[in-house]
Design a protein around this motif. Structure first.
Motif, PDB file in Angstrom:
ATOM      1  N   ASP A   1      -8.311  -4.772 -17.472  1.00 38.44           N
ATOM      2  CA  ASP A   1      -7.726  -5.750 -16.290  1.00 38.44           C
ATOM      3  C   ASP A   1      -6.216  -5.892 -16.973  1.00 38.44           C
ATOM      4  O   ASP A   1      -5.902  -5.844 -18.139  1.00 38.44           O
ATOM      5  CB  ASP A   1      -8.295  -7.074 -16.927  1.00 38.44           C
ATOM      6  CG  ASP A   1      -7.668  -8.437 -15.725  1.00 38.44           C
ATOM      7  OD1 ASP A   1      -7.111  -7.939 -14.653  1.00 38.44           O
ATOM      8  OD2 ASP A   1      -7.543  -9.452 -16.236  1.00 38.44           O
ATOM      9  N   HIS A   2      -5.599  -5.540 -15.881  1.00 37.51           N
ATOM     10  CA  HIS A   2      -4.031  -5.749 -15.814  1.00 37.51           C
ATOM     11  C   HIS A   2      -3.796  -6.876 -15.432  1.00 37.51           C
ATOM     12  O   HIS A   2      -3.307  -7.459 -14.215  1.00 37.51           O
ATOM     13  CB  HIS A   2      -3.374  -4.736 -15.044  1.00 37.51           C
ATOM     14  CG  HIS A   2      -2.007  -4.430 -15.355  1.00 37.51           C
ATOM     15  ND1 HIS A   2      -1.110  -3.843 -14.657  1.00 37.51           N
ATOM     16  CD2 HIS A   2      -1.163  -5.027 -16.211  1.00 37.51           C
ATOM     17  CE1 HIS A   2       0.190  -3.925 -14.786  1.00 37.51           C
ATOM     18  NE2 HIS A   2       0.185  -4.528 -16.093  1.00 37.51           N
ATOM     19  N   HIS A   3      -3.467  -7.904 -16.490  1.00 29.95           N
ATOM     20  CA  HIS A   3      -2.854  -9.405 -16.295  1.00 29.95           C
ATOM     21  C   HIS A   3      -1.749  -9.612 -16.658  1.00 29.95           C
ATOM     22  O   HIS A   3      -1.315  -9.692 -18.003  1.00 29.95           O
ATOM     23  CB  HIS A   3      -3.859 -10.330 -16.922  1.00 29.95           C
ATOM     24  CG  HIS A   3      -3.825 -11.677 -16.793  1.00 29.95           C
ATOM     25  ND1 HIS A   3      -4.339 -12.043 -15.579  1.00 29.95           N
ATOM     26  CD2 HIS A   3      -2.833 -12.578 -17.016  1.00 29.95           C
ATOM     27  CE1 HIS A   3      -4.128 -13.367 -15.260  1.00 29.95           C
ATOM     28  NE2 HIS A   3      -2.948 -13.906 -16.300  1.00 29.95           N
TER      29      HIS A   3
ATOM     30  N   GLY B   1       2.622 -22.960 -19.445  1.00 29.33           N
ATOM     31  CA  GLY B   1       1.651 -23.971 -19.944  1.00 29.33           C
ATOM     32  C   GLY B   1       0.200 -23.738 -19.251  1.00 29.33           C
ATOM     33  O   GLY B   1      -0.692 -24.557 -19.073  1.00 29.33           O
ATOM     34  N   ALA B   2       0.118 -22.447 -18.897  1.00 27.46           N
ATOM     35  CA  ALA B   2      -1.235 -22.108 -18.188  1.00 27.46           C
ATOM     36  C   ALA B   2      -2.521 -21.970 -19.160  1.00 27.46           C
ATOM     37  O   ALA B   2      -3.490 -21.903 -18.765  1.00 27.46           O
ATOM     38  CB  ALA B   2      -1.221 -20.858 -17.546  1.00 27.46           C
ATOM     39  N   GLY B   3      -2.183 -22.015 -20.519  1.00 36.18           N
ATOM     40  CA  GLY B   3      -3.135 -21.864 -21.554  1.00 36.18           C
ATOM     41  C   GLY B   3      -3.131 -20.362 -22.015  1.00 36.18           C
ATOM     42  O   GLY B   3      -2.662 -19.593 -21.725  1.00 36.18           O
ATOM     43  N   ASP B   4      -4.502 -19.971 -22.688  1.00 36.15           N
ATOM     44  CA  ASP B   4      -4.544 -18.868 -23.116  1.00 36.15           C
ATOM     45  C   ASP B   4      -5.338 -17.753 -22.363  1.00 36.15           C
ATOM     46  O   ASP B   4      -6.658 -17.583 -22.258  1.00 36.15           O
ATOM     47  CB  ASP B   4      -5.418 -19.143 -24.645  1.00 36.15           C
ATOM     48  CG  ASP B   4      -5.917 -17.653 -25.327  1.00 36.15           C
ATOM     49  OD1 ASP B   4      -5.339 -16.579 -24.914  1.00 36.15           O
ATOM     50  OD2 ASP B   4      -6.856 -17.691 -25.993  1.00 36.15           O
ATOM     51  N   LEU B   5      -4.730 -17.093 -21.693  1.00 32.69           N
ATOM     52  CA  LEU B   5      -5.258 -16.567 -20.410  1.00 32.69           C
ATOM     53  C   LEU B   5      -5.682 -15.241 -20.937  1.00 32.69           C
ATOM     54  O   LEU B   5      -6.961 -14.743 -20.528  1.00 32.69           O
ATOM     55  CB  LEU B   5      -4.184 -16.048 -19.425  1.00 32.69           C
ATOM     56  CG  LEU B   5      -3.415 -17.347 -18.766  1.00 32.69           C
ATOM     57  CD1 LEU B   5      -2.366 -16.802 -17.625  1.00 32.69           C
ATOM     58  CD2 LEU B   5      -4.306 -18.379 -18.226  1.00 32.69           C
ATOM     59  N   SER B   6      -5.336 -14.677 -22.015  1.00 35.97           N
ATOM     60  CA  SER B   6      -5.648 -13.126 -22.375  1.00 35.97           C
ATOM     61  C   SER B   6      -7.366 -13.599 -23.139  1.00 35.97           C
ATOM     62  O   SER B   6      -7.818 -12.855 -22.791  1.00 35.97           O
ATOM     63  CB  SER B   6      -4.888 -12.664 -23.561  1.00 35.97           C
ATOM     64  OG  SER B   6      -3.815 -12.337 -22.938  1.00 35.97           O
ATOM     65  N   GLY B   7      -7.029 -14.594 -23.973  1.00 33.54           N
ATOM     66  CA  GLY B   7      -8.418 -15.039 -24.485  1.00 33.54           C
ATOM     67  C   GLY B   7      -9.753 -15.221 -23.305  1.00 33.54           C
ATOM     68  O   GLY B   7     -10.853 -15.001 -23.761  1.00 33.54           O
ATOM     69  N   ALA B   8      -9.071 -16.175 -22.376  1.00 29.81           N
ATOM     70  CA  ALA B   8     -10.322 -16.475 -21.211  1.00 29.81           C
ATOM     71  C   ALA B   8     -10.684 -15.297 -20.809  1.00 29.81           C
ATOM     72  O   ALA B   8     -11.776 -15.156 -20.370  1.00 29.81           O
ATOM     73  CB  ALA B   8      -9.591 -17.128 -20.425  1.00 29.81           C
TER      74      ALA B   8
ATOM     75  N   THR C   1      -1.768 -10.563 -28.995  1.00 29.94           N
ATOM     76  CA  THR C   1      -2.729 -10.477 -28.523  1.00 29.94           C
ATOM     77  C   THR C   1      -3.515  -9.096 -29.081  1.00 29.94           C
ATOM     78  O   THR C   1      -4.676  -9.173 -29.145  1.00 29.94           O
ATOM     79  CB  THR C   1      -2.478 -10.185 -26.831  1.00 29.94           C
ATOM     80  OG1 THR C   1      -2.045 -11.542 -26.269  1.00 29.94           O
ATOM     81  CG2 THR C   1      -3.733  -9.834 -26.028  1.00 29.94           C
ATOM     82  N   VAL C   2      -2.678  -8.056 -29.107  1.00 25.34           N
ATOM     83  CA  VAL C   2      -3.011  -6.893 -29.721  1.00 25.34           C
ATOM     84  C   VAL C   2      -3.643  -7.053 -31.129  1.00 25.34           C
ATOM     85  O   VAL C   2      -4.699  -6.676 -31.573  1.00 25.34           O
ATOM     86  CB  VAL C   2      -1.928  -5.774 -29.912  1.00 25.34           C
ATOM     87  CG1 VAL C   2      -2.434  -4.393 -30.651  1.00 25.34           C
ATOM     88  CG2 VAL C   2      -1.402  -5.559 -28.422  1.00 25.34           C
ATOM     89  N   ARG C   3      -2.945  -7.932 -32.054  1.00 20.42           N
ATOM     90  CA  ARG C   3      -3.434  -8.129 -33.312  1.00 20.42           C
ATOM     91  C   ARG C   3      -4.481  -8.914 -33.408  1.00 20.42           C
ATOM     92  O   ARG C   3      -5.325  -8.877 -34.333  1.00 20.42           O
ATOM     93  CB  ARG C   3      -2.189  -8.620 -33.994  1.00 20.42           C
ATOM     94  CG  ARG C   3      -1.041  -7.946 -34.322  1.00 20.42           C
ATOM     95  CD  ARG C   3       0.066  -8.317 -35.485  1.00 20.42           C
ATOM     96  NE  ARG C   3       1.114  -7.552 -35.757  1.00 20.42           N
ATOM     97  CZ  ARG C   3       1.246  -6.278 -36.487  1.00 20.42           C
ATOM     98  NH1 ARG C   3      -0.047  -5.851 -36.660  1.00 20.42           N
ATOM     99  NH2 ARG C   3       2.383  -5.634 -36.191  1.00 20.42           N
ATOM    100  N   GLN C   4      -4.822  -9.862 -32.479  1.00 23.14           N
ATOM    101  CA  GLN C   4      -5.876 -10.681 -32.634  1.00 23.14           C
ATOM    102  C   GLN C   4      -7.152 -10.102 -31.915  1.00 23.14           C
ATOM    103  O   GLN C   4      -8.095 -10.197 -32.372  1.00 23.14           O
ATOM    104  CB  GLN C   4      -5.598 -11.796 -31.737  1.00 23.14           C
ATOM    105  CG  GLN C   4      -6.645 -12.928 -31.723  1.00 23.14           C
ATOM    106  CD  GLN C   4      -6.354 -14.277 -31.069  1.00 23.14           C
ATOM    107  OE1 GLN C   4      -5.237 -14.567 -30.536  1.00 23.14           O
ATOM    108  NE2 GLN C   4      -7.183 -15.039 -30.852  1.00 23.14           N
ATOM    109  N   HIS C   5      -7.018  -9.190 -30.955  1.00 23.52           N
ATOM    110  CA  HIS C   5      -8.128  -8.870 -30.105  1.00 23.52           C
ATOM    111  C   HIS C   5      -8.361  -7.137 -30.215  1.00 23.52           C
ATOM    112  O   HIS C   5      -9.610  -6.804 -29.888  1.00 23.52           O
ATOM    113  CB  HIS C   5      -8.073  -9.138 -28.622  1.00 23.52           C
ATOM    114  CG  HIS C   5      -8.024 -10.759 -28.520  1.00 23.52           C
ATOM    115  ND1 HIS C   5      -9.045 -11.497 -28.943  1.00 23.52           N
ATOM    116  CD2 HIS C   5      -6.817 -11.590 -27.909  1.00 23.52           C
ATOM    117  CE1 HIS C   5      -8.823 -12.682 -28.384  1.00 23.52           C
ATOM    118  NE2 HIS C   5      -7.672 -12.727 -27.995  1.00 23.52           N
TER     119      HIS C   5
END
Length: 461
Positions: free
Chosen positions: A129-131, A137-144, A191-195
């Protein structure tokens, strides 16, 4: 390889297209899955005396292939399907950005569930997915998105996208839907470091992915490439999709898209780009020389009247090419197995006519080609001992395909084949065309509700 005590699944009596280096095929063969690896593949029945066999599948009437690999998508678009149906790319973006700019975490997660479910039930075992839209204020989109992929059970690459060129700077997206340069880089690195998991059997990887030349500053392009290489991950963006984009690059940068990408560090074996429709001989040679990959999205390119990518010329030159669904606001089906057929047919409308692509080349684009583009050709994309157990069984003995002697031709040129079983990492996620991991009906209801909520919010604002 799998440990000696690994539980084994034996699949027998099926045609097999391995998509290995020599396109080995078996009219009737077997596969043995041991844990999350392919232990053996070959003609005839499986070896005798196998231990820890927990399941035997008589796959008579089926074709076994590697799982399909999707190399370009925008999951969030699942809740904006069927809009701006008669637009070219730039007009389509102008029409839809005001809606997309109002997505939030719940919408993004639900749209990802819909996109993933549709692909998985149609034979996709590795998705991406290329997001690139991250409204404030949209939240954690990558995590979702990553959580949705894990629940569905597919192998996944998140291309963490970004935009920093809003309307006030001559870009197309609204200013409140773009990030600052530093904000985009910081969030991407987090995002890279977390996932990101770089292991052989990784289920989740992350790429660095600024959106496109006309929505991203040159500084973000350069620094994103430097960030990706410092972190050891791949790079992804849109490239050479339309004539308008080429004109934009010449006007703004004084050069075409490929030269611009090279000037910003965006050609290399760790890079793949979506579309690449308008490529001249020099562009193709540059991609081949540097090993830069291409995600070919035939249905989306047709839907947006972008043109026909020169896939036969790319393959002849040695450019890595895979297939992509692209976002479902420009490919409403949301399926990759239909792209096998469309890639073959659309390319035969181009200069090479009937010699453009064969059925087996189309299957290779959707499997090994995609694995190569995602940097995972050593682990997935072909059915070979030691590779990960990502396998699909397509039913070929129904009315739709039974009279076609060649199962690969039946899969590519025939109607969409039913998926009897799909395995990812040795775990079955589809049975008889239905997902085993999520409730499809519940996902359908949720996506309808979120699509309506997004439409209502857009209308109110």
């Amino acid at each position: 390889m799998a440990p000696p005590a690994a539980q084994r699944i034996v699949i027998e009596n099926c045609a097999i297209a391995t998509v290995d280096a020599t396109d080995t095929e078996y009219a009737s063969g077997h596969l043995v899955l041991a844990g999350n690896r392919i232990e053996s593949v070959g003609a005839g029945r499986a070896p005798e005396g196998l231990r820890n066999v927990v399941r035997r599948i008589d796959a008579s009437g089926h074709l076994a292939t590697p799982g399909l690999v999707n190399t370009h998508h925008h999951f969030y678009q699942w809740i904006t399907r069927g809009l701006a149906t008669d637009h070219n790319l730039f007009d389509w973006l102008v029409a839809l950005y005001p809606t997309w700019a109002r997505i939030d975490e719940r919408m993004t997660r639900t749209a990802a569930q819909g996109s993933l479910a549709m692909m998985a039930r149609g034979g996709v075992t590795t998705a991406m997915d290329h997001h690139y839209i991250h409204p404030r204020g949209a939240g954690d989109l990558s995590g979702a998105i990553i959580r949705a992929a894990a629940e569905t059970g597919v192998r996944f690459t998140l291309a963490r996208g970004s935009m920093d060129r809003g309307e006030k700077d001559g870009g197309l997206p609204p200013d409140f839907a773009v990030e600052t340069l530093d904000g985009a880089l910081t969030a991407t690195e987090e995002t890279v470091r977390q996932h990101h998991d770089a292991s052989f059997d990784s289920m989740t990887q992350v790429a660095v992915a600024p959106c496109s030349p006309f929505s991203v500053s040159t500084e973000l392009m350069r620094e994103a490439a430097e960030l990706a290489r410092r972190l050891g991950v791949r790079l992804h963006t849109h490239g050479s999709e339309t004539v308008q984009e080429e004109k934009f690059c010449h006007e703004l940068f004084g050069m075409g898209p490929t030269d611009y990408f090279e000037s910003t560090g965006w050609l290399g074996e760790d890079v793949w780009m979506a579309h690449c429709v308008h490529m001249n001989d020099s562009d193709i040679a540059a991609f081949a020389r540097t090993g830069t990959g291409v995600a070919h999205c035939p249905s989306s390119n047709a839907r947006l009247a972008a043109g026909i990518a020169r896939v036969p010329d790319m393959l002849k030159a040695g450019v890595p090419v895979g297939l992509g669904v692209d976002g479902t606001a420009s490919n409403e089906s949301g399926e990759l197995h239909t792209e096998l057929r469309n890639a073959l047919l659309i390319n035969r409308l181009g200069a090479h006519r009937e010699a453009a692509l064969t059925a087996r080349q189309a299957l290779r684009l959707g499997t090994f080609g995609g694995a190569r583009v995602l940097g995972r050709a050593g682990q997935i994309g072909s059915l070979e001992p030691g590779k990960l157990a990502d396998v699909v069984l397509w039913r070929m003995d129904t009315l739709a395909h039974a009279s076609i002697a060649d199962p690969v031709a039946a899969l590519v040129l025939g109607a969409a084949a039913p998926v009897t079983a799909s395995f990812v990492d040795g775990r079955q996620i589809v049975e008889n065309g239905r997902l085993l991991t999520v409730d499809e009906d519940a996902v359908a209801r949720a996506t309808r509700e979120e699509a309506r909520r997004l439409a209502r919010i857009t209308a109110e604002t």
